[in-house]
Write a protein that holds these residues in place. Structure first.
Motif, mmCIF file in Angstrom:
data_model
loop_
_atom_site.group_PDB
_atom_site.id
_atom_site.type_symbol
_atom_site.label_atom_id
_atom_site.label_comp_id
_atom_site.label_asym_id
_atom_site.label_seq_id
_atom_site.Cartn_x
_atom_site.Cartn_y
_atom_site.Cartn_z
ATOM 1 N N UNK A 181 0.998 -1.206 -0.125
ATOM 2 C CA UNK A 181 0.068 0.126 -0.064
ATOM 3 C C UNK A 181 1.151 1.232 -0.044
ATOM 4 N N UNK A 182 0.625 2.137 -0.977
ATOM 5 C CA UNK A 182 1.564 3.306 -1.147
ATOM 6 C C UNK A 182 0.939 4.431 -0.554
ATOM 7 N N UNK A 183 -0.159 4.512 0.383
ATOM 8 C CA UNK A 183 -0.671 5.510 1.137
ATOM 9 C C UNK A 183 -0.499 5.278 2.493
ATOM 10 N N UNK A 209 0.848 -3.866 3.642
ATOM 11 C CA UNK A 209 2.467 -3.820 3.694
ATOM 12 C C UNK A 209 2.991 -2.560 3.342
ATOM 13 N N UNK A 210 3.865 -1.777 3.975
ATOM 14 C CA UNK A 210 4.392 -0.600 3.234
ATOM 15 C C UNK A 210 5.524 -1.154 2.213
ATOM 16 N N UNK A 211 5.824 -0.347 1.556
ATOM 17 C CA UNK A 211 6.892 -0.360 0.450
ATOM 18 C C UNK A 211 8.099 -0.082 1.051
ATOM 19 N N UNK A 212 9.460 -0.782 0.779
ATOM 20 C CA UNK A 212 10.392 -0.515 1.209
ATOM 21 C C UNK A 212 11.549 -0.190 0.131
ATOM 22 N N UNK A 213 11.019 0.200 -1.004
ATOM 23 C CA UNK A 213 11.909 0.699 -2.173
ATOM 24 C C UNK A 213 11.618 1.965 -2.544
ATOM 25 N N UNK A 214 12.445 2.720 -3.699
ATOM 26 C CA UNK A 214 12.505 3.615 -4.032
ATOM 27 C C UNK A 214 12.601 4.813 -3.264
ATOM 28 N N UNK A 215 12.353 6.105 -3.226
ATOM 29 C CA UNK A 215 12.730 7.092 -2.139
ATOM 30 C C UNK A 215 11.646 7.048 -1.014
ATOM 31 N N UNK A 216 12.534 6.834 0.279
ATOM 32 C CA UNK A 216 11.801 6.637 1.506
ATOM 33 C C UNK A 216 10.632 7.868 1.754
ATOM 34 N N UNK A 217 9.477 7.295 1.990
ATOM 35 C CA UNK A 217 8.234 8.531 2.168
ATOM 36 C C UNK A 217 7.358 7.480 2.962
ATOM 37 N N UNK A 218 6.750 7.862 4.090
ATOM 38 C CA UNK A 218 5.607 6.963 4.625
ATOM 39 C C UNK A 218 4.168 7.214 3.943
ATOM 40 N N UNK A 219 4.309 8.157 2.981
ATOM 41 C CA UNK A 219 3.041 8.640 2.271
ATOM 42 C C UNK A 219 3.297 8.857 1.090
ATOM 43 N N UNK A 220 3.652 7.765 0.009
ATOM 44 C CA UNK A 220 4.002 8.264 -1.301
ATOM 45 C C UNK A 220 3.090 8.523 -2.192
ATOM 46 N N UNK A 221 1.537 8.047 -1.884
ATOM 47 C CA UNK A 221 0.562 8.236 -2.578
ATOM 48 C C UNK A 221 0.172 9.859 -2.259
#
Length: 382
Positions: A60-62, A77-89
């Motif tokens: 989930x990217x939100x 589950x939160x993503x662990x890749x890309x630029x770190x951000x707890x609220x990518x959406x």
């Protein structure tokens, strides 16, 4: 006026201050932005910090709020890749809004290997008793609760115009697993559809009138006969297991999907619902197979995948337009071999009955393919 949109991933935008402008320059007015998505490996040709993103599990990217998930066995589950951000959406949404773009949340609902592995009893089970770990079964109450909480959380936290619902039903045998090794068995389409029929406890309980134990036995015999003797299982499910039993299966699928859409509508009062679907109840997969006229409460639009075979795609849109008054969205890809044909194909789809178009995919497309998207949008809107 035809609405044009493009698909995008959050990692296309998060950490790249120029991404929203590049997407806006394509001419689309809408971005279908990944909010819940399966595992994937993707190129990111313009990003200042990475070139390849390997999302090794569904995520989930939100923003995930743990208190809203308390007591549920299935939790995103939160993503662990890309630029770190707890609220990518949310970060990507702000960038798109600032660029003047409308955003719809792209939600892949029942496709998650990481959750399927954690709760195999909630996944699709075939006639051999084998579970498809990538496929949560929508007839399972805990799966429905998970789906509705995803939607509720999306609507509570973000102002989006639409929810595009993918995998709002069963995923079947066709999946494309890691290092897929099934092609050499020469399974027919019918045999693959037989292997896709879910007989988990929740589905079996709703298929009791056709005797699910006997049905499983018959399916095993048909599939094994094809695998081991080369005798085709049948022309289609009705031919293989009988028209009456096939109709009961199709009615079960249609009811579960329709009820789930109605439940989603009840918790998503603001956004419009766009359902990825195909008007064929035998189909399983990310574009749910169902009778488009079977909904007691229809989505606001059906999204029809119009990839690869242009004539088949046109026939699909024409047939759907003749059967339903619900708006049709043509999902087209710029990633095929001949992107230069995209503009003429899009024009034909609109003439066939599509009122909106979504182009796959703003982040994955090369410069030449992005130009094909730009040309198609300008040709249709101009």
């Amino acid at each position: 006026m035809v609405r044009h949109g493009v698909f995008a991933y959050t990692w296309d935008l998060v950490g790249d201050p120029d991404a929203a402008r590049r997407i806006a320059d394509l001419g689309a007015d809408t971005v279908t932005l990944q909010a819940v998505y399966h595992s994937v490996r993707a190129t990111t040709g313009w990003h200042p910090r990475h070139r390849v993103v390997h999302a090794d599990h569904a995520a989930a990217y939100f923003r995930i709020r743990p208190d809203r998930w308390r007591g549920q066995r299935l939790q995103p589950v939160a993503p662990g890749w890309g630029v770190p951000d707890d609220d990518r959406f949310g970060t990507a949404l702000k960038a798109l809004t600032a660029a003047g773009l409308r955003t719809e949340a792209w939600m892949v609902l029942t496709h998650s290997s990481i959750l399927g592995r954690s709760a195999p009893d909630l996944t699709v089970r075939n006639a051999f008793g084998e579970n498809f770990q990538y496929a949560l079964c929508p007839a399972q109450p805990e799966v429905r609760s998970y789906v509705l909480t995803l939607v509720r959380e999306m609507c509570a936290q973000y102002d989006v115009a639409e929810l595009m619902l993918e995998a709002c039903g069963w995923l079947g045998f066709e999946h494309g697993s890691h290092h897929e090794k099934t092609a050499g068995a020469d399974l027919s389409t019918c045999a693959r559809d037989l292997l896709s029929l879910c007989l988990c406890p929740a589905c079996a309980a709703q298929l009791v009138e056709l005797d699910p134990v006997q049905l499983a036995r018959d399916i095993r015999q048909l599939v094994d006969r094809e695998l081991q003797q080369g005798i085709p299982a049948g022309a289609n499910l009705a031919d293989a297991i009988g028209k009456t039993r096939a109709e009961i299966v199709f009615q079960h699928r249609a009811k579960v999907i329709a009820d789930l859409v109605a439940d989603i509508r009840s918790v998503a009062s603001g956004p419009e619902l766009l359902l990825m679907a195909t008007d064929d109840p035998q189909v399983t997969g990310p574009d749910v197979g169902t009778d488009l006229t079977a909904f007691t409460e229809s989505p606001d639009a059906f999204v029809l995948k119009c990839w690869r075979d242009e004539e088949a795609a046109l026939a699909q849109v024409k047939a759907a337009a003749a059967r339903t008054a619900v708006a049709l969205v043509a999902n087209v890809t710029a990633l095929d071999e001949r992107p230069e044909d995209l503009a003429s194909f899009t024009t034909r789809l609109v003439a066939a009955g599509a009122s909106q178009v979504r182009y796959y995919h703003a982040g994955l497309a090369s410069p030449a393919r992005q130009q094909a998207i730009r040309t198609a949008i300008r040709g249709e809107s101009g």
